[in-house]
Structures are given as C-alpha cells and as structure tokens.
Design a protein around this motif. Structure first.
Motif: not given
Length: 396
Positions: A113, A117, A120-121
């Motif tokens: 995760d 995460g 995704r940035r």
C-alpha cells in the motif's frame, strides 16, 4: 532533449513497484502491467532488514513505513519446547546504529500500500491492472510489447526494456527467456494472524520469537498497526499432499510444549498454507528483457530476505536502465552485480532451514553455538548482508 526512455514492468508487487519508483526518480516513463485488479499481496508478515530499508528510505518512504511497521527489541529463540529463551538476539536501536537503518516488521499488504500510494503520485508511472496476458516480440532488432487491457483495447508499445517482476511463476522467465519452472522445496508456510490478547503472557510481544523443533519451526512477531500477531509455521510436506492442504490444519504435535499447544489452540483452523517454491536460473536476461525479484531468484524465507533481495534488485537496476547505452548492457551489468550475492543469500536461507530443524544430538551443538555467540553475535555474522548498500553498489 528527446522523450524519456520507457520501461515496461510485469508485476505490481514489492519488487515491481520499488523498481517503478526508482526509475521514475530518474525521469523515466514506467508502465506496470498487473494481472490482478488491484495491488495485492498474499501472506501476512514481512521483515524489513537494514539493507532493504535503506533503499526504501532513499525513495522517500521512511515516514510512511515507520507509521505502519514495528521495530522489535530482539529475537527470542526457543529450541525444543524450552520454557525460557536460549538466547535473545539484539535488534532495536543497536542494529539500527550498526547498519544505518532499523530492522522492522510489517504486514505485506501495508508495504504494498505504501509503494502503490507513492507510485500513484508520479505522473510518469502508469499502472495497468487486470492485464490477462502480454506478449513480447524481439524480432526486427527492437522490442514490441502487446497487452490486453481490461476494456478490451490492445496496448502496443516499443519500450527501451521489459522487466519481469512477475514472481515465482514468472511468465517472463519461462516463456520469453526459456528459464526453468519454479521447484517445490518440500516445505510449506502456514500463515495466520491472531489478536495480541490470545498470546498475552505466552510470548514477549515486544520481540520476535523463534520456536525450533526437528519437524517444524514457528516465527511469531507483532503487527501493532493491524492489532494482530503474525504467525508463520513451516513444515515439511510430501508433494503428493499439496493439493489437499487447504482441507486440513498443519500436522504439528506440540508434545510437552505448552506454549506451542496454546498457540495452536488460539489459531484453530485459521491457518492458510503457502507452498514454498524456489527459482534457480543462470539466465536473468536476453536482449532488452530481464528479470528481478522472485522471478529471478525465489528463495526459502529462512533468512527473511526474499522481499529484501527484490528491493535491492530495484535499486541496482534502476540507474543502469537510466544510463546504459542499451537495455542489454544494463541487464548484463545488473546480473554481474547481483548474482553472486543473491546466490549466497539463497544458500544461507537453505542452510538455516536445516539448522532450525536439527534433531538430537546435532541440536545440542547448534544450541551451544547460539549460546556462545551471545546476543550480538549475528551482527558480525550478517554484516555482509545487513551492511550492504544497494544504492552505492554500482559505484563500488
């Protein structure tokens, strides 16, 4: 300046996403193909030693990992039902001071995760889920990747390189590099999570516990972020019985070990079996196609280094793919830098499995060595492993 190099990666697991992040920091365009419909990871606990943590910290993930992990004070070793630990190996602040990063434990899904995460940035990371299959075509002097997207569209691209981070059953390895199938090791990991209250007064939940027996061994450590305790029980299983593992609990006889009996009773039927397979192949690459992580070198988990080796792989390969004149050159250099180290870790992991399961009288010699080494004897013994800096490996 021209368009950035594009790297395709098969597999949005720990190794694949770590590589994607490392490549993105060099400004490369990354496309990750994942067969599942989300970033998911089987299993429960994961140990992150200093050699892997240094890589993750360098990617800016230190705070996120600290929030979702736990740093045990030590490892208590209990051979053959011993009531008190034979030895407590030092971890905590001492190991962080020695190797430059903490030794932590966390849930695999939590690490994934964090990685997902972070990915995704990045605008230059594209993760495509639900990719049923992909094809690679190296004819004509280049590389063409084709993949069926979930909406039915066919994606076609000509990337600089394709990296198989697609795990122990790697299609990249077997179909496109002509590598071997994974080999069953003869061992099964039975995983479970229990509430901390279930083991209160049974084990010190500020530490990791290692219970040794000639027929099995059990690793226990807390996952406070999940309000749970991770259990990993390793047994020897006949290959003919693998198809029915889901229909039974592990066959472990606690005999006179009241602690083990309590743990088994706490879990009941809640064990999930995971067949342990290994990969040994001298061929890690061909032209612009290469492998990292379990796809190249899946190993027994008895030094807790499977994920760590994939994380190290990512740190070593990323700068090579960013700067090398060709993908083949990058993969060739990568194999030179990594294969001997990974082989050594595989050998240590396999050796630990034999040591953990020693029976009488050999267990007496084992116990004497553990006792004589003292609580910090593993620092010197594993300096080559935990002290390694994958980020600096290409410069050394």
């Amino acid at each position: 300046m021209g368009a950035p190099r594009t790297i395709y990666i098969a597999g949005a697991g720990i190794a694949g996403l770590t590589l994607a992040l490392a490549l993105a920091k060099f400004g490369l365009h990354v496309v990750v193909l994942e067969r599942n419909d989300s970033a998911s990871e089987f299993g429960a606990g994961l140990q992150i030693s200093a050699n892997a943590r240094k890589v993750l910290d360098n990617l800016g993930l230190s705070e996120a990992i600290a929030q979702k992990s736990f740093t045990p004070k030590g490892i208590e070793i209990f051979p053959d039902g011993r009531e008190k630990p034979l030895q407590t190996l030092t971890l905590g602040k001492a190991i962080e001071k020695r190797f430059g990063a903490p030794y932590a434990v966390m849930h695999r899904a939590d690490l994934l995760d964090v990685l997902h995460g972070a990915a995704r940035r990045f605008a230059n990371i594209d993760i495509v889920f639900s990719v049923a299959d992909f094809t690679l075509d190296g004819s004509g002097g280049g590389l063409t990747v084709s993949a069926q997207e979930p909406d039915g569209k066919q994606r076609k691209a000509k990337p600089f390189a394709f990296v198989g981070a697609d795990g122990v059953r790697s299609v990249t390895r077997t179909r496109y590099l002509g590598g071997p199938d994974a080999r069953y090791t003869g061992k099964v990991a039975w995983r479970a999570l229990v509430a901390p209250e279930a083991l209160s007064g049974v084990l010190d939940l500020g530490r990791t516990s290692l219970l040794l027996n000639p027929h099995f061994h059990l690793v226990v450590y807390p996952l406070p972020h999940r309000n749970a305790v991770n259990l990993a029980l390793f047994t020897q299983e006949d290959e003919r019985d693998l198809s029915v593992l889901d229909q039974r609990a592990p066959r472990v006889n606690p005999r006179k070990d009241s602690r083990l009996a309590h743990i088994l009773e706490s879990v009941g039927e809640g064990w999930t079996p995971w067949v342990l397979s290994s990969v040994e192949t001298p061929v890690w690459h061909k032209g612009p196609i290469g492998l990292i992580g379990d796809a190249a070198h899946a190993m027994l988990p008895f030094q807790a280094q499977g994920a760590a080796m994939g994380i190290e792989d990512a740190a070593v390969l990323a700068p090579l793919l960013a700067a090398s004149p060709s993908a083949e050159h990058a993969f060739s250099r990568f194999a030179t830098l990594r294969q001997d180290r990974v082989k050594r870790v595989q050998e240590v992991s396999a050796s630990n499995g034999k040591i953990f399961h020693m029976g009488f009288p050999f267990s007496l010699a084992r116990n004497a060595v553990i006792r004589s080494e003292g609580p910090e004897g593993h620092f010197k013994r594993l300096d080559w492993l935990y002290g390694y800096d994958a980020i600096q490996s290409e410069k050394s």
